[in-house]
Design a protein around this motif. Sequence first.
Motif, short mmCIF file in Angstrom:
data_model
loop_
_atom_site.label_atom_id
_atom_site.label_comp_id
_atom_site.label_asym_id
_atom_site.label_seq_id
_atom_site.Cartn_x
_atom_site.Cartn_y
_atom_site.Cartn_z
N CYS A 4 0.87 -1.18 0.00
CA CYS A 4 0.00 0.00 0.00
C CYS A 4 0.90 1.23 0.00
CB CYS A 4 -0.90 -0.01 1.23
SG CYS A 4 -1.89 1.49 1.43
N ILE A 6 0.74 5.27 0.42
CA ILE A 6 -0.10 6.41 0.79
C ILE A 6 0.55 7.70 0.29
CG2 ILE A 6 -1.16 7.69 2.67
CD1 ILE A 6 -1.14 5.21 4.35
N LEU A 70 -8.31 3.38 1.85
CA LEU A 70 -7.15 2.91 2.59
C LEU A 70 -7.45 1.60 3.32
CD1 LEU A 70 -4.27 3.25 3.70
CD2 LEU A 70 -5.24 4.68 5.52
N ARG A 71 -8.61 1.53 3.94
CA ARG A 71 -8.95 0.34 4.73
C ARG A 71 -8.88 -0.93 3.88
NH1 ARG A 71 -11.33 -0.31 9.53
NH2 ARG A 71 -11.84 1.92 9.63
N ILE A 74 -5.00 -1.76 2.85
CA ILE A 74 -4.05 -2.32 3.83
C ILE A 74 -4.54 -3.62 4.45
CG2 ILE A 74 -3.14 -0.04 4.41
CD1 ILE A 74 -4.60 -0.20 7.06
N CYS A 80 3.23 -0.91 4.10
CA CYS A 80 2.51 0.33 3.82
C CYS A 80 3.53 1.47 3.85
CB CYS A 80 1.42 0.56 4.86
SG CYS A 80 0.44 2.06 4.55
N ILE A 106 -3.76 5.01 9.30
CA ILE A 106 -3.31 3.61 9.35
C ILE A 106 -3.78 2.96 10.65
CG2 ILE A 106 -1.28 2.11 9.54
CD1 ILE A 106 0.16 4.11 7.65
N CYS A 109 -7.39 2.06 10.60
CA CYS A 109 -7.86 1.09 9.62
C CYS A 109 -7.25 -0.30 9.74
CB CYS A 109 -7.56 1.59 8.20
SG CYS A 109 -8.47 3.08 7.72
N MET A 110 -6.04 -0.42 10.25
CA MET A 110 -5.35 -1.70 10.19
C MET A 110 -5.97 -2.73 11.15
SD MET A 110 -1.73 -0.89 12.16
CE MET A 110 -1.25 -2.61 12.25
N VAL A 116 5.13 -0.49 8.49
CA VAL A 116 4.88 0.88 8.03
C VAL A 116 6.22 1.54 7.76
CG1 VAL A 116 3.84 3.10 8.59
CG2 VAL A 116 2.74 0.97 9.37
N ILE A 134 0.32 5.60 15.54
CA ILE A 134 -0.40 4.37 15.24
C ILE A 134 -0.79 3.65 16.54
CG2 ILE A 134 -0.24 2.08 14.17
CD1 ILE A 134 1.65 3.35 12.08
#
Length: 446
Positions: A4, A6, A70-71, A74, A80, A106, A109-110, A116, A134
Motif C-alpha cells: 500500500c 499512501i 485505505l482500509r 491495507i 505500507c 493507518i 484502519c489496520m 509501516v 499508530i
Amino acid sequence: MKICMIGVGYVGLVTGTCFADKGNIVCCIDTDQEKIKALNSGIIPIYEPGLKDMILDNKQNGRLEFSSDLRNSIADSLLCFITVGTPPNKDGSADLSYVLNAAREIGKCMDNYLIVVTKSTVPVGTTDAVRDMINSELKARGKEKLTFDVASNPEFLKEGTAVADFMCPDRIVIGCDKGPIAVCMRELYKPFAHSENKIITMDIKSAEITKYAANAMLATRISFMNEMAQLCDKLGGDIENIRRGIGTDMRIGSQFLCAGVGYGGSCFPKDVNELIHTGQKNGFEMAIASAVHKVNEGQKKYFVDMIKKKLSDNLQGKKIAVWGLAFKAQTDDMREAPSLMIIEELLKMGGQIAVYDPEAMEQAKQALKKENHKIEYANDMMRAVAHADVLVLITDWQEFREVDLDQLKKVMRQPVIFDGRNQFDPLEMVKHGFRYYCIGRNCYGK
C-alpha cells in the motif's frame, strides 16, 4: 508482495509504479479524488521520462491500482509506505501534518500485522512519531495488542531520471530496529540491487538524517561553484575550465559542479532549510548549511543584477524572451524554480516577457498566475524569441543547445543573450555576432 502506497505525489507515484513493474501488487492511495480519477483514466499528473508508459502497462496487467480506500488496501498488505508531502513551514521546518495524518489513518484502519515505512523526507524522530501515532489510534480502538513495525527508507530520486534511478539505484538505505524487518526490506529491493552491497541497513535515526545530509552535500557543491563563478567574473577566470580541473580529481568527481542561477525544486531548498532549523531547535548552528542557503539565494539576485547592469536597469518597451521555466531540465516541476524570481524582477524593470518551456508551461501559469496578464506563453522556443531584444536562458533543456544560431540571430531584434546555465561557447557566440553574457566566464571580454 502486496504493498500500500499512501500519497500519489512524485515519490509515491514513481515508487509504487517501479515496485509494481517488478511483480509486486501495489495500491496507491490518495485523498485527492480528482487525482485518483485522472490516474484511473490514464492521465498522469507529473512529467517524468518513461513513467507514463510504465504506469499504463502495470495498470493494464493488474499489478497497479489507484484508490482512496485505505482500509481495503491495507487489509491484505504486508507493507505500507508513507510518501506524502512534507512542505516547508514559514520557519523552514518540515510540515509533518500529512505524515502524521497518514499514520493516524493507518492506526484507524489496520486489522492485521503491517510494516509501516516512512519514505517521505522527514526530520529525525519522525518515524518514532509515526509509531506513537499508530499505537495511540490502536489503543483508542482497544486493539493495542495488534502488532506492527516501522522502518525508514528515504528516497534518492532525481527529477528527470527518477525511473532510471529507482530501477538501478546507487544505494538503498533501510533504517530499522529489528532483523526480520531488514530481511523483508532486502527481499523487496533485491530485484533493484544487482549487488547486495547496494543495500545499506542502519538504525532509523541515521537513515532519516542520511537523506538530509545527502541533499545538503549536493547543494553545497552547487553553491560553492556559484561562489567560485562570481570570483571568476571579478578576476577573469573561466569557471568551466575550473570545473574540469577539479572534477577530474577522483576525490571530488564531476557531478553537481556546474555554475548557474542556483538550485531549486522540491528537495534542496526545503531540506537545507530543515537542516538549519533542526540545528537551531537543538541549540546547534548549522554554519555550512546556512552559508549554502545564503549563497543560493544570492546567486539568483546576482544574475538579475548582471542583466540590470548590462542593460542600464531599463527594459521599458523591450521584449525579453525567457527560455526554460522548470527548476531543471527533464521535469515540469516549478517548485522553488529560479525562473519565478527572475521573471518577477524582469517585469519590475518594465520588460515585455515571452516565455517557453518544453514541459512546464501549465505549471508556470499556475505559479505565475498573478503576473499572467503581463506574460506571453509561446508555443515554441523560436516564437518566444521572435523580435526579442534580449534572450534570457534559465533552464538547460537539450533543445536550447541545438538551436541554429544564425536563425536565432535572424529572428531576434537585437542579438543579446544572458545565459544562466552556461550552455553555449562564448567564443562561438561572439563569432555569430551575439552580445553574450554568462556566469563565471568573464575572461572572454564580455
